[in-house]
Write a protein that holds these residues in place. Sequence first.
Motif, short mmCIF file in Angstrom:
data_model
loop_
_atom_site.label_atom_id
_atom_site.label_comp_id
_atom_site.label_asym_id
_atom_site.label_seq_id
_atom_site.Cartn_x
_atom_site.Cartn_y
_atom_site.Cartn_z
N ARG A 1 -9.56 29.29 -50.40
CA ARG A 1 -9.59 28.40 -51.46
C ARG A 1 -8.15 27.52 -51.30
N SER A 2 -6.86 28.69 -51.11
CA SER A 2 -6.09 27.64 -51.06
C SER A 2 -5.26 27.48 -50.30
N LEU A 3 -6.16 26.85 -48.82
CA LEU A 3 -5.11 25.73 -47.98
C LEU A 3 -6.32 25.07 -48.34
N ARG A 4 -7.30 24.55 -49.00
CA ARG A 4 -8.11 23.40 -48.61
C ARG A 4 -7.87 22.52 -49.07
N LYS A 5 -7.38 21.68 -50.12
CA LYS A 5 -6.84 20.80 -50.05
C LYS A 5 -5.45 20.13 -48.97
N ALA A 6 -4.64 21.08 -47.73
CA ALA A 6 -4.29 20.68 -46.76
C ALA A 6 -4.73 20.22 -45.92
N THR A 7 -6.37 20.29 -45.94
CA THR A 7 -7.45 20.53 -45.17
C THR A 7 -7.34 18.77 -44.29
#
Length: 252
Positions: free
Chosen positions: A83-89
């Motif tokens: 959840r914490s890094l999904r935006k960076a995918t």
Amino acid sequence: MRGERRLERLTWRRLTLLPAFVATALLITWLWFRGADLDSIARNALAGGNVGVRLRQHIELTALSTFFVLVIAIPLGIALTRRSLRKATPFAVAVANLGQAIPSLGLLVVLVFSLGIGPGTAVVGMVVYAVLPVLANTIAGLRAIDPGLVEAAKGIGMSPLGVLGKVELPLAVPLILAGVRNALVLNVGTATLATFIGGGGLGDLIAAGITTQRMPVLVLGSLLTVALALIVDWLASLAELLLRPRGLEGTS
């Protein structure tokens, strides 16, 4: 019982057909070389165990680069589905896409300016070029898992690490292995370009055959590269069958 089921997937055709084809092609090539009238230039290119050395170098380049691809791509793919890094995918996948958008030879040349000439530079270039299939498949495999299964695992008291190791990764294994298989075959082909930056491998034979205009040397280097790619793909397909989790036997 579980081991017996996995062994049942390895039919005699899967185990023997492709190796027999490759062995037959190599035998025909060997017989052709025995009867071929090679001049001194062609003999020098193949003398002194040079073929064996180049083949070993090619395998080492492929194995080492694939190892680093796995070390980088699988943990990164796992991290990007948290959840914490999904935006960076999207950004990470776009960067990985750049590795394949750039022509492989051009990528190696660019790396030479910063890393110099040698096998190490070739390995770095191969890793950059092959990281995308494993990264993308790891992300896709983890995202395809039914969220209800994850919530159920959490509901019975499993820790996030336990959910990852006992639920998510086993279910994502088929897609991850497919990415690894693609990366292996990509690396076998890309390793032929290592010759242009002093990396060795079977590309040395291919380049020697082209520059000296000696067709037997060119044919041998090319055929060994193709044979190695086929064998690597075959071994990876067997690993996919053996490592596929129980309960997914019916999927292809």
